[in-house]
Design an enzyme around this catalytic site. Sequence first.
Site, mmCIF file in Angstrom:
data_model
loop_
_atom_site.group_PDB
_atom_site.id
_atom_site.type_symbol
_atom_site.label_atom_id
_atom_site.label_comp_id
_atom_site.label_asym_id
_atom_site.label_seq_id
_atom_site.Cartn_x
_atom_site.Cartn_y
_atom_site.Cartn_z
ATOM 1 N N ARG A 94 57.554 46.226 68.713
ATOM 2 C CA ARG A 94 58.302 47.479 68.670
ATOM 3 C C ARG A 94 57.518 48.660 69.230
ATOM 4 N NH1 ARG A 94 60.042 46.387 62.668
ATOM 5 N NH2 ARG A 94 59.191 44.296 62.955
ATOM 6 N N GLU A 131 52.752 41.579 55.600
ATOM 7 C CA GLU A 131 53.528 41.442 54.359
ATOM 8 C C GLU A 131 54.079 40.031 54.241
ATOM 9 O OE1 GLU A 131 56.167 45.081 52.865
ATOM 10 O OE2 GLU A 131 56.239 44.849 55.029
HETATM 11 O O1 LIG Z 1 51.428 47.428 58.506
HETATM 12 P P1 LIG Z 1 51.730 45.978 58.634
HETATM 13 O O2 LIG Z 1 51.885 45.287 57.301
HETATM 14 O O3 LIG Z 1 50.752 45.252 59.482
HETATM 15 O O4 LIG Z 1 53.168 45.836 59.289
HETATM 16 C C1 LIG Z 1 53.604 46.619 60.376
HETATM 17 C C2 LIG Z 1 53.923 45.764 61.552
HETATM 18 O O5 LIG Z 1 54.985 44.861 61.233
HETATM 19 C C3 LIG Z 1 56.020 44.981 62.204
HETATM 20 O O6 LIG Z 1 55.855 44.118 63.252
HETATM 21 P P2 LIG Z 1 55.983 42.531 63.075
HETATM 22 O O7 LIG Z 1 54.658 41.958 62.736
HETATM 23 O O8 LIG Z 1 57.106 42.244 62.142
HETATM 24 O O9 LIG Z 1 56.277 42.024 64.538
HETATM 25 P P3 LIG Z 1 57.483 42.256 65.568
HETATM 26 O O10 LIG Z 1 57.491 43.717 65.928
HETATM 27 O O11 LIG Z 1 57.055 41.398 66.697
HETATM 28 O O12 LIG Z 1 58.737 41.815 64.908
HETATM 29 C C4 LIG Z 1 55.905 46.409 62.671
HETATM 30 O O13 LIG Z 1 56.527 46.601 63.938
HETATM 31 C C5 LIG Z 1 54.419 46.629 62.700
HETATM 32 O O14 LIG Z 1 53.827 46.181 63.919
HETATM 33 N N1 LIG Z 2 59.161 46.799 55.719
HETATM 34 C C1 LIG Z 2 59.142 46.497 57.030
HETATM 35 N N2 LIG Z 2 60.147 46.879 57.844
HETATM 36 C C2 LIG Z 2 60.121 46.575 59.168
HETATM 37 N N3 LIG Z 2 59.151 45.890 59.747
HETATM 38 C C3 LIG Z 2 58.130 45.514 58.973
HETATM 39 N N4 LIG Z 2 57.005 44.848 59.258
HETATM 40 C C4 LIG Z 2 56.310 44.713 58.111
HETATM 41 N N5 LIG Z 2 56.930 45.270 57.078
HETATM 42 C C5 LIG Z 2 58.083 45.780 57.588
#
Ligand SMILES: O=P(O)(O)OC[C@H]1O[C@H](OP(=O)(O)OP(=O)(O)O)[C@H](O)[C@@H]1O
Ligand SMILES: Nc1ncnc2[nH]cnc12
Length: 180
Positions: A94, A131
């Site tokens: 993202r 998470e």
């Molecule tokens: O602070 P944290 O606990 O590390 O979580 C935050 C991260 O999680 C989400 O990405 P995700 O890992 O879900 O990957 P994606 O964007 O590829 O779906 C979000 O876009 C952050 O990069």
């Molecule tokens: N609560 C949350 N919402 C969206 N993306 C995430 N990646 C990790 N935690 C998330």
Amino acid sequence: MGEQESNNSESGGGGGVEDMVEGPAKENGRAADPRLQAISDAIRVVPHFPKPGIMFNDITPLLLRPSVFKDAVDMFVERYRGMGIAAVAGIEARGFIFGPAIALAIGAKFIPLRKPKKLPGEVISETYILEYGTDCLEMHVGATEPGERVVVVDDLVATGGTLSAAIKLLGEYHVILSSI
Ligand SMILES: O=P(O)(O)OC[C@H]1O[C@H](OP(=O)(O)OP(=O)(O)O)[C@H](O)[C@@H]1O
Ligand SMILES: Nc1ncnc2[nH]cnc12
């Protein structure tokens, strides 16, 4: 709004733009930017996605509203323009939505911090805890030069594990943190 469309002010999910919004009054002692409320309202909170207990902050409704999407990008452009930023590093996936627009507008290069085995050149890697599991970020060696100022862009901070990994990847450089 239905349960899946409630906005972030009702959420216990990760910290994003909603953490900057304290109603119309103040943000860190300054008047809050009037654009923040619409940005916060455009982020949908989906309970129990992708696992029970996770309050998922979904930015896709914001992307469907060009003026709000533009405001989100503009706020970062206004913050970082003229600060000698050499690079914007976007975190997959993202951070790839917001980062390139910010980079182009401030005249900086864009560095993708990618999930494993996506970059063809020599990489440095950092594994981190999420998470809902573990993951890894990689960056091409040589994407930044020592001493460059780099802004890290992503949509959300939850545990901070992803951001910490990004900082470690860019660790020998001067990093500025920025969350949308
Ligand atoms: O602070 P944290 O606990 O590390 O979580 C935050 C991260 O999680 C989400 O990405 P995700 O890992 O879900 O990957 P994606 O964007 O590829 O779906 C979000 O876009 C952050 O990069
Ligand atoms: N609560 C949350 N919402 C969206 N993306 C995430 N990646 C990790 N935690 C998330």
